[in-house]
Design a protein around this motif. Structure first.
Motif, mmCIF file in Angstrom:
data_model
loop_
_atom_site.group_PDB
_atom_site.id
_atom_site.type_symbol
_atom_site.label_atom_id
_atom_site.label_comp_id
_atom_site.label_asym_id
_atom_site.label_seq_id
_atom_site.Cartn_x
_atom_site.Cartn_y
_atom_site.Cartn_z
ATOM 1 N N GLY A 15 -16.165 -7.677 -1.923
ATOM 2 C CA GLY A 15 -17.406 -7.477 -1.180
ATOM 3 C C GLY A 15 -18.065 -6.167 -1.559
ATOM 4 N N GLU A 16 -19.281 -5.995 -1.108
ATOM 5 C CA GLU A 16 -20.043 -4.784 -1.416
ATOM 6 C C GLU A 16 -19.741 -3.702 -0.384
ATOM 7 N N ILE A 17 -19.737 -2.478 -0.863
ATOM 8 C CA ILE A 17 -19.513 -1.325 0.012
ATOM 9 C C ILE A 17 -20.482 -0.220 -0.393
ATOM 10 N N TRP A 18 -20.667 0.699 0.501
ATOM 11 C CA TRP A 18 -21.386 1.930 0.167
ATOM 12 C C TRP A 18 -20.381 3.066 0.195
ATOM 13 N N SER A 19 -20.397 3.874 -0.849
ATOM 14 C CA SER A 19 -19.461 4.992 -0.925
ATOM 15 C C SER A 19 -20.202 6.227 -1.440
ATOM 16 N N ARG A 20 -19.448 7.309 -1.621
ATOM 17 C CA ARG A 20 -20.053 8.540 -2.126
ATOM 18 C C ARG A 20 -19.265 9.041 -3.333
ATOM 19 N N ARG A 21 -20.011 9.598 -4.273
ATOM 20 C CA ARG A 21 -19.379 10.232 -5.422
ATOM 21 C C ARG A 21 -18.914 11.628 -5.026
ATOM 22 N N LYS A 22 -18.258 12.289 -5.945
ATOM 23 C CA LYS A 22 -17.737 13.629 -5.651
ATOM 24 C C LYS A 22 -18.853 14.619 -5.328
ATOM 25 N N ASP A 23 -20.045 14.381 -5.930
ATOM 26 C CA ASP A 23 -21.151 15.308 -5.660
ATOM 27 C C ASP A 23 -21.889 14.977 -4.379
ATOM 28 N N GLY A 24 -21.389 13.981 -3.633
ATOM 29 C CA GLY A 24 -22.000 13.625 -2.357
ATOM 30 C C GLY A 24 -23.058 12.536 -2.436
ATOM 31 N N GLU A 25 -23.432 12.122 -3.647
ATOM 32 C CA GLU A 25 -24.454 11.088 -3.798
ATOM 33 C C GLU A 25 -23.874 9.730 -3.435
ATOM 34 N N SER A 26 -24.593 8.986 -2.620
ATOM 35 C CA SER A 26 -24.122 7.663 -2.226
ATOM 36 C C SER A 26 -24.426 6.656 -3.324
ATOM 37 N N TYR A 27 -23.614 5.600 -3.385
ATOM 38 C CA TYR A 27 -23.840 4.552 -4.364
ATOM 39 C C TYR A 27 -23.315 3.231 -3.818
ATOM 40 N N ALA A 28 -23.853 2.156 -4.387
ATOM 41 C CA ALA A 28 -23.399 0.815 -4.002
ATOM 42 C C ALA A 28 -22.278 0.396 -4.926
ATOM 43 N N GLY A 29 -21.201 -0.148 -4.359
ATOM 44 C CA GLY A 29 -20.058 -0.547 -5.163
ATOM 45 C C GLY A 29 -19.597 -1.942 -4.835
ATOM 46 N N LEU A 30 -19.032 -2.598 -5.828
ATOM 47 C CA LEU A 30 -18.415 -3.900 -5.616
ATOM 48 C C LEU A 30 -16.905 -3.681 -5.554
ATOM 49 N N LEU A 31 -16.328 -3.891 -4.371
ATOM 50 C CA LEU A 31 -14.904 -3.649 -4.138
ATOM 51 C C LEU A 31 -14.118 -4.939 -4.319
ATOM 52 N N THR A 32 -13.101 -4.877 -5.189
ATOM 53 C CA THR A 32 -12.144 -5.981 -5.333
ATOM 54 C C THR A 32 -10.770 -5.454 -4.937
ATOM 55 N N LEU A 33 -10.168 -6.057 -3.910
ATOM 56 C CA LEU A 33 -8.886 -5.583 -3.348
ATOM 57 C C LEU A 33 -7.880 -6.729 -3.401
ATOM 58 N N ASN A 34 -6.737 -6.451 -4.029
ATOM 59 C CA ASN A 34 -5.684 -7.465 -4.139
ATOM 60 C C ASN A 34 -4.378 -6.945 -3.525
ATOM 61 N N ARG A 35 -3.638 -7.848 -2.894
ATOM 62 C CA ARG A 35 -2.351 -7.513 -2.285
ATOM 63 C C ARG A 35 -1.257 -7.791 -3.304
ATOM 64 N N ILE A 36 -0.336 -6.815 -3.462
ATOM 65 C CA ILE A 36 0.809 -6.959 -4.368
ATOM 66 C C ILE A 36 2.066 -7.102 -3.517
ATOM 67 N N CYS A 37 2.819 -8.195 -3.725
ATOM 68 C CA CYS A 37 4.034 -8.462 -2.929
ATOM 69 C C CYS A 37 5.256 -8.509 -3.854
ATOM 70 N N ASP A 38 6.407 -8.247 -3.254
ATOM 71 C CA ASP A 38 7.635 -8.367 -4.041
ATOM 72 C C ASP A 38 8.098 -9.813 -4.047
ATOM 73 N N SER A 39 9.294 -10.034 -4.613
ATOM 74 C CA SER A 39 9.791 -11.406 -4.749
ATOM 75 C C SER A 39 10.092 -12.063 -3.410
ATOM 76 N N HIS A 40 10.195 -11.273 -2.385
ATOM 77 C CA HIS A 40 10.463 -11.818 -1.048
ATOM 78 C C HIS A 40 9.184 -11.981 -0.218
ATOM 79 N N GLY A 41 8.047 -11.644 -0.823
ATOM 80 C CA GLY A 41 6.784 -11.799 -0.108
ATOM 81 C C GLY A 41 6.385 -10.599 0.697
#
Length: 505
Positions: A15-41
């Motif tokens: 999904g889309e998010i709004w974040s800030r760079r190190k200099d404080g400038e805001s920007y629009a970002g596309l966030l992709t988040l994945n869950r990593i599980c072990d062999s037992h889930g």
């Protein structure tokens, strides 16, 4: 919450998010988040990838603006207007309130574009838009429909008086002078208005009803407001049917020209003829102009008919010349036709088709009231036509009570005294005074003068005594088909009292 729910259900989120760079400038970002599980889930880690999509988002917003706002004026366009009107109707239904829809068309804006160019025209549109915005409330919507047409949505107009007051402010705002560089320009607006819930139509129909009322406003003289009447829609549908039938009549050669002679009464000479259109209707018989010309007013078909009349007149002049008859022919020109930017050029093309005809034998008649409306534009067109050899007459002179300055600037060779004054000049002192004034003005400005409506010998005698020798009317001849004119020319004799009369009596 949405991210947690997606991760729990699917193990991933995007999904889309709004974040800030190190200099404080805001920007629009596309966030992709994945869950990593072990062999037992069991969840071990989350991996996030953020892509800067600020340029993409800016482009998308720009596209949305283009889809919803007019690029020149930055006003709402018809798409955004439609959405706002739908929402406003829902609120008006729910809250039992009234709203008004206005359709505006700027009067004679085409003349500004044609005279000064589209860049100047755009500046005028911007200025008028700014003035209208200042006249309406923050809750109202002003939209540009294209060209010089606008729609205003007035929400919660309250009483009819409140609506009228708002519309009057808009009308006044449109008429404010506009300064563009060294130019001082001014337009006005023709406004059509409809009010919900009195007009219970849907959003599209409300706009169409306001548009129909606007056309009535233009026909009634412009710079005014006309309210939509349910009967109006039926009238417009009937007019559209009549226009379509007239277009068919032109294409099917159902129209023809009659010719009414003009004579010098004192000398007994035929000086020319006036071409008058008739409709040989298959069912209704021969129709006079009053039966069908009014429906053409302001419609493009008026120009088509005007060019047809000129063409037919030139062709008839060529035929008469081949038979040894050389006569000047005058034709009437509608204001919407004459005010075309390329009128002179189009006239030149028609004249070139008939090189045997002397352009000076073709006289174009314009109504005085039309000439007064936009004197400079009319004068410019007339000058361009003079270069081609064409002549002009001002028809119905006296009905507009012209000032001397108008007569001085209009390059017309002939003034026609309106028949409404001529017919009653022997019994109405006011009409006689107007006729005397027009004849005197023609003499002062060295113009020819001709009187219409000479229906008796006595009227002709009085006109000659006043110094007007040239006339047309039923006492001389009624309009006749072209083929009847040679016989009339061979037999016509002036009245003896006309030949014996002398000016100054």
């Amino acid at each position: 919450v949405a991210i947690r729910s997606a991760l729990a259900a699917n193990g991933s989120y995007q999904g889309e998010i709004w974040s800030r760079r190190k200099d404080g400038e805001s920007y629009a970002g596309l966030l992709t988040l994945n869950r990593i599980c072990d062999s037992h889930g069991a969840v071990q880690n989350y991996v996030a990838l953020v892509v800067d999509i600020t340029p993409l988002r800016a482009k998308q917003e720009e596209l949305e603006r283009l889809l919803q706002f007019d690029p020149l004026t930055k006003l709402a366009n018809r798409i955004l207007l439609g959405d706002r009107l739908q929402q406003a109707l829902l609120r008006a239904h729910r809250e039992q309130r009234a709203l008004a829809v206005l359709y505006l068309d700027l009067d004679h804006f085409k003349h500004i574009n044609d005279t000064y160019g589209h860049d100047i025209g755009d500046q005028v549109l911007l200025a008028v838009s700014h003035n209208m915005l200042a006249a309406i409330r923050e809750t109202d919507t002003l939209a540009r429909m294209g060209g010089d047409e606008f729609v205003v949505l007035l929400e919660d107009v309250g009483s009819p008086y409140d609506a009228d007051e708002l519309v009057a402010r808009i009308l006044q705002a449109c008429a404010q002078p506009v300064v563009v560089g060294a130019l001082l320009l001014q337009v006005s607006a023709s406004i059509g208005m409809t009010v919900f819930p009195g007009d219970g139509a849907d959003a599209d129909q409300l706009i169409r009803h306001a548009d129909q009322a606007m056309f009535v406003s233009k026909r009634e003289g412009r710079n005014r407001v006309c309210r939509f009447d349910p009967a109006l829609e039926a009238d417009i549908q009937l007019r559209n049917q009549q226009l379509a039938r007239l277009a068919q009549a032109i294409a099917s050669d159902e129209l023809l020209l009659f010719y009414q002679p003009k004579v010098n009464m004192r000398r007994g000479q035929v000086t020319g003829v006036e071409a008058l259109v008739r409709w040989q209707h298959p069912q209704l018989g021969l129709l006079a102009p009053a039966a069908f010309l009014p429906v053409l007013q302001g419609d493009p078909l008026e120009t088509r008919l005007g060019e047809w009349v000129i063409t037919q007149a030139l062709a008839q002049m060529r035929r008469w010349q081949a038979d040894g008859i050389r006569l000047a022919v005058s034709v009437n020109i509608a204001p919407s036709h004459l005010q075309l930017a390329d009128f002179a050029a189009r006239l030149g093309v028609l004249l070139q088709r008939y090189p045997e005809v002397d352009p000076g034998q073709l006289e174009l008649e314009i109504l005085e009231t039309d000439a007064l409306h936009d004197l400079q534009a009319i004068a410019t067109v007339m000058q361009a036509c003079h270069v081609l050899g064409g002549r002009f007459a001002v028809d119905d002179f006296g009905t507009g009570y012209s000032a001397l300055t108008y007569l001085r600037h209009l390059p017309a060779a002939t003034l026609k005294v309106d028949q409404s004054f001529v017919r009653d000049m022997l019994v109405d002192p006011d009409d006689l005074a107007i006729v005397q004034s027009v004849i005197a003005l023609a003499g002062v400005f060295q113009r020819d003068v001709i009187a219409e409506g000479v229906e008796s010998v006595a009227i002709g005698e009085r006109l000659i005594a006043l110094g007007c020798d040239t006339a047309q009317g039923y006492a001389i001849a009624r309009p006749m088909p072209a083929q009847a004119l040679p016989a009339w020319l061979a037999t016509w004799q002036p009245f003896p009292s006309w030949i014996a009369a002398r000016p100054g009596g």
